[in-house]
Structure formats: structure tokens, C-alpha cells
Motif scaffolding. Structure first.
Motif, PDB file in Angstrom:
ATOM      1  N   SER A 240       0.809  -1.213   0.000  1.00 50.63           N
ATOM      2  CA  SER A 240       0.000   0.000   0.000  1.00 50.63           C
ATOM      3  C   SER A 240       0.845   1.267   0.000  1.00 50.63           C
ATOM      4  CB  SER A 240      -0.945   0.023   1.209  1.00 50.63           C
ATOM      5  OG  SER A 240      -0.215  -0.019   2.416  1.00 50.63           O
TER       6      SER A 240
ATOM      7  N   SER B 137      -1.846  -8.944 -10.093  1.00 53.55           N
ATOM      8  CA  SER B 137      -2.197  -7.533 -10.220  1.00 53.55           C
ATOM      9  C   SER B 137      -1.091  -6.730 -10.898  1.00 53.55           C
ATOM     10  CB  SER B 137      -2.466  -6.935  -8.838  1.00 53.55           C
ATOM     11  OG  SER B 137      -1.287  -6.918  -8.057  1.00 53.55           O
TER      12      SER B 137
ATOM     13  N   THR C 298       2.910   2.224  -5.632  1.00 54.46           N
ATOM     14  CA  THR C 298       1.574   2.024  -5.087  1.00 54.46           C
ATOM     15  C   THR C 298       1.380   2.996  -3.933  1.00 54.46           C
ATOM     16  OG1 THR C 298       0.089   0.446  -3.998  1.00 54.46           O
ATOM     17  CG2 THR C 298       2.441   0.156  -3.608  1.00 54.46           C
TER      18      THR C 298
ATOM     19  N   SER D  13      -3.741   0.140  -1.207  1.00 52.75           N
ATOM     20  CA  SER D  13      -3.981  -1.236  -1.661  1.00 52.75           C
ATOM     21  C   SER D  13      -4.840  -1.287  -2.922  1.00 52.75           C
ATOM     22  CB  SER D  13      -4.657  -2.041  -0.553  1.00 52.75           C
ATOM     23  OG  SER D  13      -5.883  -1.436  -0.176  1.00 52.75           O
ATOM     24  N   THR D  14      -5.370  -0.139  -3.343  1.00 59.08           N
ATOM     25  CA  THR D  14      -6.189  -0.084  -4.560  1.00 59.08           C
ATOM     26  C   THR D  14      -5.692   0.991  -5.527  1.00 59.08           C
ATOM     27  OG1 THR D  14      -7.768   1.401  -3.478  1.00 59.08           O
ATOM     28  CG2 THR D  14      -8.268  -0.962  -3.437  1.00 59.08           C
ATOM     29  N   SER D  15      -4.418   1.354  -5.453  1.00 61.15           N
ATOM     30  CA  SER D  15      -3.902   2.390  -6.348  1.00 61.15           C
ATOM     31  C   SER D  15      -2.455   2.107  -6.717  1.00 61.15           C
ATOM     32  CB  SER D  15      -4.002   3.772  -5.691  1.00 61.15           C
ATOM     33  OG  SER D  15      -3.496   4.780  -6.547  1.00 61.15           O
TER      34      SER D  15
ATOM     35  N   SER E 122      -3.900   0.843 -11.994  1.00 61.20           N
ATOM     36  CA  SER E 122      -4.783  -0.220 -11.534  1.00 61.20           C
ATOM     37  C   SER E 122      -5.414   0.175 -10.209  1.00 61.20           C
ATOM     38  CB  SER E 122      -4.020  -1.527 -11.360  1.00 61.20           C
ATOM     39  OG  SER E 122      -4.846  -2.520 -10.780  1.00 61.20           O
ATOM     40  N   THR E 123      -6.686  -0.136 -10.054  1.00 57.68           N
ATOM     41  CA  THR E 123      -7.394   0.080  -8.796  1.00 57.68           C
ATOM     42  C   THR E 123      -7.851  -1.234  -8.175  1.00 57.68           C
ATOM     43  OG1 THR E 123      -9.486   0.404  -9.973  1.00 57.68           O
ATOM     44  CG2 THR E 123      -8.192   2.379  -9.490  1.00 57.68           C
ATOM     45  N   ALA E 124      -7.347  -2.345  -8.712  1.00 58.79           N
ATOM     46  CA  ALA E 124      -7.703  -3.658  -8.164  1.00 58.79           C
ATOM     47  C   ALA E 124      -7.153  -3.796  -6.748  1.00 58.79           C
ATOM     48  CB  ALA E 124      -7.149  -4.763  -9.053  1.00 58.79           C
ATOM     49  N   LEU E 125      -7.918  -4.381  -5.864  1.00 55.37           N
ATOM     50  CA  LEU E 125      -7.490  -4.575  -4.482  1.00 55.37           C
ATOM     51  C   LEU E 125      -6.345  -5.571  -4.408  1.00 55.37           C
ATOM     52  CD1 LEU E 125      -7.909  -4.181  -1.410  1.00 55.37           C
ATOM     53  CD2 LEU E 125      -9.559  -6.082  -1.498  1.00 55.37           C
ATOM     54  N   ASP E 126      -5.267  -5.181  -3.708  1.00 51.51           N
ATOM     55  CA  ASP E 126      -4.133  -6.082  -3.498  1.00 51.51           C
ATOM     56  C   ASP E 126      -3.453  -5.698  -2.188  1.00 51.51           C
ATOM     57  OD1 ASP E 126      -1.908  -7.691  -3.493  1.00 51.51           O
ATOM     58  OD2 ASP E 126      -1.405  -7.332  -5.583  1.00 51.51           O
ATOM     59  N   SER E 127      -3.573  -6.555  -1.202  1.00 55.78           N
ATOM     60  CA  SER E 127      -2.947  -6.306   0.100  1.00 55.78           C
ATOM     61  C   SER E 127      -1.989  -7.443   0.477  1.00 55.78           C
ATOM     62  CB  SER E 127      -4.012  -6.129   1.181  1.00 55.78           C
ATOM     63  OG  SER E 127      -4.875  -7.255   1.216  1.00 55.78           O
TER      64      SER E 127
END
Length: 281
Positions: free
Chosen positions: A127, A176, A192, A195-197, A214-219
Motif C-alpha cells: 500500500s 495484479s 503504489t 492497496s487499490t492504487s 490499476s485500482t484492483a485490491l491487493d494487500s
């Protein structure tokens, strides 16, 4: 016999002005002194001024705390090229990459750079993270693994060239990752800020361009292994699968907004070009 005043003038013209004056940033002065002591020869007046201006620019813009590692491998000296401008700590060149005037280059098989720290130790997360390289090679199609990949499977922190020659980047799950076709020349930057940017961008002499977002969630938690450059760190084993890469500068940090990265890459372009006399493609 040369008079003391003329001797002083000649000394200043060859070794540059003192870096202890009020006009010099104290951190810039410390790094310049460290580089000079390490490589055993003076940094020129032009180079000193460029380094000082870079430090002052980044601090005035409020970006200095975002930087975690900045390497300027232009000195044709392995020890000097391993110095981090932010902290003064040093990484490790493995198997002796070519240390040229203005850049460092691996052999594409065994040579790379070990930062000596993990993303977590540097405060880099999925993030809030960034990685960048200045790639001056005339024909980037001849190279791959432009930067380090941390992690073997899904928890990647990466910026590199794929087998199909596309530029790819990931901070988190490989699913992602960002991908840009035929955009591997210049200052390559991925970051990044949540977590969505995430985004992948490049600066060339023509300007700054955001290639993909990308705005896909990735944590996904990043692997606890060191960051490599010129190679992929595959569970503490260097993996170099393509041709040699050439870096004029490289680094990593916390999350840069697109506006911050735009301004920073302009500053690092000026620093590298002024210190080397070379021109970014």
C-alpha cells in the motif's frame, strides 16, 4: 613559483569548492565526502553542485522522507557506486558488474546488486511502495530484468522486462501486475499509494508518461527477502534469465503520488545528465 593565491585558484578549479559552507545541504556534503573518500579522487565542482541541488530540491518538495534508497552508479568505482545517497549505507555488487563512467552494467548471467535490506525493513508495503531505474541503454530490446524482483511466486516487488520484451511491474500479487508494451527506455517508475492504487510510468527526454494504472485490491504481504537489482531474488537465489541491463541510477522508496514521481524523475534526470554529460533517451 606559483603564488599561494593562484595555487588556491587552481585547486578550486580542479577539485571543486568546499562542501562545508552554508550553501551546501549537510546530507549532500556528507555523501560527497563519502564518495570522494571511497573512490580516492575528487568529485568535480559541477558534480558537487548537481548533487547539492538534487538534495535541496527533494527536501524542499517534501519528498526526501519518501526515498529509502537512491544509488548513483556513475563513478566507475564499485565501492563508490554501492553508496546509498539517502543513508550512506552500502549494498553489495555480486560477481563484479562493469562499473563504467556514467552507469553500471551486468553480464546477464551472474552479476547483480544486493541492496542488503528487505522491503519490510525499508517500510515498503503493497500500500506504500515504489521502485525505479534509469535505463540509458540505446536499444533496450537487448536486455531484461531491468530491476530486481523480490519473491518467487505471488508476493512480488518488481520492475522488469518480460520474455516478450514488455515492461512489467508488480507490488504485491503477480496477478495484479502492470504491463506496458515496448516502453523500456528512460526512467522507469512503478509505485503504489494504497492497496487499490498502483501505476507504471516512464520519463524520457520527451517528458513524463503514465503507462498503466490499476485500482484492483491487493494487500498481499511482500516476501521477507532482500531486494536485488540487475537480477530477480528468487527466495534468496539470484535469477537472471535474459541479457544484460544497464543502470545510470536506481532506487526504491515508499509510495509516490504520480505528481511526486513526475517531479522526482525530472530531478534525477537533471542530476544524472549533469554529473555524467550523458543524455537520457
Amino acid at each position: 613559483m606559483i603564488s599561494p593565491s593562484i595555487r588556491a585558484s587552481l585547486t578550486a578549479s580542479t577539485s571543486g569548492p568546499s562542501v562545508s559552507g552554508a550553501s551546501f545541504d549537510s546530507d549532500a556534503a556528507a555523501r560527497i565526502a563519502q564518495i570522494e573518500a571511497t573512490k580516492g579522487s575528487p568529485v568535480t565542482s559541477v558534480q558537487r553542485t548537481a548533487i547539492n541541488n538534487f538534495f535541496r530540491t527533494e527536501k524542499a518538495a517534501g519528498r526526501w522522507s519518501i526515498h529509502k534508497r537512491i544509488y548513483l552508479p556513475i563513478w566507475a568505482n564499485a565501492s563508490a557506486n554501492a553508496i546509498d545517497l539517502v543513508t550512506g549505507t552500502t549494498g553489495t555488487w555480486v560477481n563484479s558488474p562493469t562499473q563504467a563512467a556514467g552507469y553500471v552494467q551486468g553480464n546477464g548471467t551472474t552479476q547483480y546488486f544486493n541492496v542488503g535490506s528487505t522491503p519490510g525493513a525499508l517500510g515498503v508495503t503493497t500500500s506504500s511502495g515504489s521502485m525505479w531505474v534509469l535505463n540509458p541503454l540505446a536499444d533496450p530490446r537487448a536486455q531484461a530484468s531491468l530491476s530486481g524482483l523480490v519473491g518467487a511466486s505471488t508476493a512480488r516487488f518488481s520492475l522488469g522486462q518480460a520474455a516478450n520484451l514488455d515492461l512489467v511491474a508488480a507490488i504485491g500479487d503477480v496477478a495484479s501486475q502492470l504491463n506496458a508494451v515496448d516502453s523500456r527506455l528512460g526512467i522507469l517508475f512503478t509505485a503504489t499509494t494504497s492497496s487499490t492504487s498502483r501505476y507504471l510510468a516512464v520519463r524520457t527526454t520527451a517528458g513524463w508518461s503514465v503507462l498503466q494504472t490499476s485500482t484492483a485490491l491487493d494487500s498481499t504481504a511482500l516476501d521477507n527477502i532482500n531486494v536485488y537489482f540487475l537480477a530477480r531474488n528468487n527466495n534468496n537465489s539470484a535469477a537472471i534469465t535474459h541479457s544484460s541491463a544497464r543502470f545510470g541510477a536506481f532506487g526504491l522508496g515508499a509510495g509516490f503520488t504520480q505528481a511526486q514521481a513526475d517531479s522526482f524523475t525530472a530531478a534525477i534526470k537533471i542530476l544524472w545528465e549533469t554529473c555524467t554529460g550523458l543524455t537520457l533517451p
